[in-house]
Scaffold this motif. Sequence first.
Motif, PDB file in Angstrom:
ATOM      1  N   UNK A  29     -17.440  40.028 -34.524  1.00  0.00           N
ATOM      2  CA  UNK A  29     -16.584  39.077 -35.232  1.00  0.00           C
ATOM      3  C   UNK A  29     -16.976  39.004 -36.709  1.00  0.00           C
ATOM      4  N   UNK A  30     -16.710  40.059 -37.458  1.00  0.00           N
ATOM      5  CA  UNK A  30     -17.199  40.145 -38.840  1.00  0.00           C
ATOM      6  C   UNK A  30     -16.594  39.126 -39.795  1.00  0.00           C
ATOM      7  N   UNK A  31     -15.493  38.478 -39.414  1.00  0.00           N
ATOM      8  CA  UNK A  31     -14.883  37.494 -40.303  1.00  0.00           C
ATOM      9  C   UNK A  31     -15.407  36.077 -40.090  1.00  0.00           C
ATOM     10  N   UNK A  32     -16.253  35.896 -39.097  1.00  0.00           N
ATOM     11  CA  UNK A  32     -16.823  34.578 -38.806  1.00  0.00           C
ATOM     12  C   UNK A  32     -18.179  34.431 -39.472  1.00  0.00           C
ATOM     13  N   UNK A  33     -18.450  33.311 -40.087  1.00  0.00           N
ATOM     14  CA  UNK A  33     -19.745  33.038 -40.699  1.00  0.00           C
ATOM     15  C   UNK A  33     -20.689  32.399 -39.678  1.00  0.00           C
ATOM     16  N   UNK A  34     -21.920  32.933 -39.616  1.00  0.00           N
ATOM     17  CA  UNK A  34     -22.944  32.425 -38.714  1.00  0.00           C
ATOM     18  C   UNK A  34     -24.215  32.144 -39.507  1.00  0.00           C
ATOM     19  N   UNK A  62     -15.734  27.084 -39.591  1.00  0.00           N
ATOM     20  CA  UNK A  62     -16.127  27.787 -40.803  1.00  0.00           C
ATOM     21  C   UNK A  62     -17.548  28.328 -40.701  1.00  0.00           C
ATOM     22  N   UNK A  63     -18.420  27.601 -39.987  1.00  0.00           N
ATOM     23  CA  UNK A  63     -19.805  28.032 -39.829  1.00  0.00           C
ATOM     24  C   UNK A  63     -20.283  27.684 -38.436  1.00  0.00           C
ATOM     25  N   UNK A  64     -20.994  28.622 -37.817  1.00  0.00           N
ATOM     26  CA  UNK A  64     -21.636  28.401 -36.528  1.00  0.00           C
ATOM     27  C   UNK A  64     -23.133  28.552 -36.739  1.00  0.00           C
ATOM     28  N   UNK A  65     -23.891  27.508 -36.374  1.00  0.00           N
ATOM     29  CA  UNK A  65     -25.338  27.484 -36.596  1.00  0.00           C
ATOM     30  C   UNK A  65     -26.053  27.570 -35.257  1.00  0.00           C
ATOM     31  N   UNK A  66     -27.010  28.488 -35.164  1.00  0.00           N
ATOM     32  CA  UNK A  66     -27.864  28.581 -33.976  1.00  0.00           C
ATOM     33  C   UNK A  66     -29.305  28.320 -34.402  1.00  0.00           C
ATOM     34  N   UNK A  67     -30.090  27.746 -33.503  1.00  0.00           N
ATOM     35  CA  UNK A  67     -31.448  27.335 -33.838  1.00  0.00           C
ATOM     36  C   UNK A  67     -32.460  28.026 -32.943  1.00  0.00           C
ATOM     37  N   UNK A  68     -33.323  28.840 -33.529  1.00  0.00           N
ATOM     38  CA  UNK A  68     -34.413  29.426 -32.772  1.00  0.00           C
ATOM     39  C   UNK A  68     -34.208  30.889 -32.443  1.00  0.00           C
ATOM     40  N   UNK A  69     -35.332  31.598 -32.313  1.00  0.00           N
ATOM     41  CA  UNK A  69     -35.265  33.045 -32.107  1.00  0.00           C
ATOM     42  C   UNK A  69     -34.718  33.436 -30.740  1.00  0.00           C
ATOM     43  N   UNK A  70     -34.674  32.502 -29.778  1.00  0.00           N
ATOM     44  CA  UNK A  70     -34.109  32.857 -28.477  1.00  0.00           C
ATOM     45  C   UNK A  70     -32.624  33.170 -28.576  1.00  0.00           C
ATOM     46  N   UNK A  71     -31.983  32.762 -29.681  1.00  0.00           N
ATOM     47  CA  UNK A  71     -30.555  33.051 -29.900  1.00  0.00           C
ATOM     48  C   UNK A  71     -30.325  34.408 -30.550  1.00  0.00           C
ATOM     49  N   UNK A  72     -31.358  35.096 -30.994  1.00  0.00           N
ATOM     50  CA  UNK A  72     -31.192  36.269 -31.841  1.00  0.00           C
ATOM     51  C   UNK A  72     -30.358  37.369 -31.190  1.00  0.00           C
ATOM     52  N   UNK A  73     -30.685  37.749 -29.977  1.00  0.00           N
ATOM     53  CA  UNK A  73     -29.968  38.854 -29.330  1.00  0.00           C
ATOM     54  C   UNK A  73     -28.501  38.508 -29.124  1.00  0.00           C
ATOM     55  N   UNK A  74     -28.242  37.303 -28.649  1.00  0.00           N
ATOM     56  CA  UNK A  74     -26.853  36.889 -28.408  1.00  0.00           C
ATOM     57  C   UNK A  74     -26.067  36.853 -29.711  1.00  0.00           C
ATOM     58  N   UNK A  75     -26.679  36.303 -30.751  1.00  0.00           N
ATOM     59  CA  UNK A  75     -25.972  36.220 -32.027  1.00  0.00           C
ATOM     60  C   UNK A  75     -25.736  37.598 -32.615  1.00  0.00           C
ATOM     61  N   UNK A  76     -26.718  38.486 -32.499  1.00  0.00           N
ATOM     62  CA  UNK A  76     -26.533  39.837 -32.999  1.00  0.00           C
ATOM     63  C   UNK A  76     -25.347  40.523 -32.366  1.00  0.00           C
ATOM     64  N   UNK A  77     -25.152  40.299 -31.064  1.00  0.00           N
ATOM     65  CA  UNK A  77     -24.018  40.893 -30.348  1.00  0.00           C
ATOM     66  C   UNK A  77     -22.689  40.308 -30.817  1.00  0.00           C
ATOM     67  N   UNK A  78     -22.603  38.994 -30.837  1.00  0.00           N
ATOM     68  CA  UNK A  78     -21.332  38.329 -31.148  1.00  0.00           C
ATOM     69  C   UNK A  78     -20.969  38.481 -32.625  1.00  0.00           C
TER      70      UNK A  78
END
Length: 368
Positions: A120-125, A100-116
């Motif tokens: 996947x617009x139906x997934x909550x991050x 239901x929710x995927x949590x990432x911690x820290x700005x080093x994840x920003x580029x990867x999360x922006x891509x994914x």
Amino acid sequence: MRKLVFCLVLCGIIAVSAFAGGGRQATPGAADRPTVMLLTDATGIDDRSFNAAAWRGILEFYGDTWANQRGRGTYYQVVTAQTQDMYIPNLRQATDEAHDLIVTTGFTWADALGTVAAQNPRQNYMIVDVDWVVHPNVMQATFAEHEGSFLVGVAAALKAQADGIANPRFGFIGGVPGSVITRFHVGYVQGVLAVLPNAQFVDYYANDWGRPDLARAQAMNWYDAGVYAIFSAAGGTGNGTIAQAREYRLAGRNVWAIGVDSDQHEEGIYSGTNSAVLTSMLKRVEASVLYALRALESNNFSGRHITFGLADEGVGFATTNSALTPAIVTQVNQYRDRIISGQIRVAPTYAQARQLPGFPQNLQARDD
């Protein structure tokens, strides 16, 4: 028989539709509790700092304890990426598992999360420490680190005064330079200067979150040169500062480390209950994770940006160490109240802080 076949086909169509596009839209109430996956960098939830705080928030939401649930529960789990090359694969794997929710911690994840997230617009991050991954399915949490860091700077300066230290010097060790760590850095310096306008500073950036050996070596050099207190905002790297302060206090040296993100008092214990960690800048990452999970459970989750500061107890300072006397705590809280009321404004960027009278012009802090 035809009715049975029709029902099976219809169920299959519904199932395929529900998972089309990657991940799933959270449907609180469809299961007992929402499910969540925490994705961390290589330092993992044992960093005793940033990731540990996020993990505490998850455990608190589900009513579990750290001792009982190290890495997986009925509704939650954590995956650590050993290198940044694993960020996108880990995000995609977690999305495929339809949490239901995927949590990432820290700005080093920003580029990867922006891509994914875009795929996947139906997934909550959710991402912590970032405000530029703007998608309707990404909740972004940032903190007023400069406000909490101001308070630990005040505490360190007041303690130096109480100890009768003549011309005390103060150190700062950062992880990877950037706007987030700059908020820690400049807030701390402003807090010290609020008490000791002529204080001197040294700073160092390890350019790594997982190199405690670098912080320990730098801390040793500084303590030997007369630095009184060192504040580290460097993830696992900062544990080296605490280790060196612990060794020196055990040897009778009057030096201090200042913890970050979580209350790191226990990491600094060197004799009985005595700790080398004078105080810690509390960045309550757990508060942001709890906020997101509660929003999800109440069907109120959306891609928005929330900042957590002193006014809503998103940041603060630890008072566990008895060396931080009640008189000092009272004075620090008076500064806290003045920040909340607007009487004191703490500059959040180096560019703004450099305009303040007496602020050092040669720090290694960097605004993005």
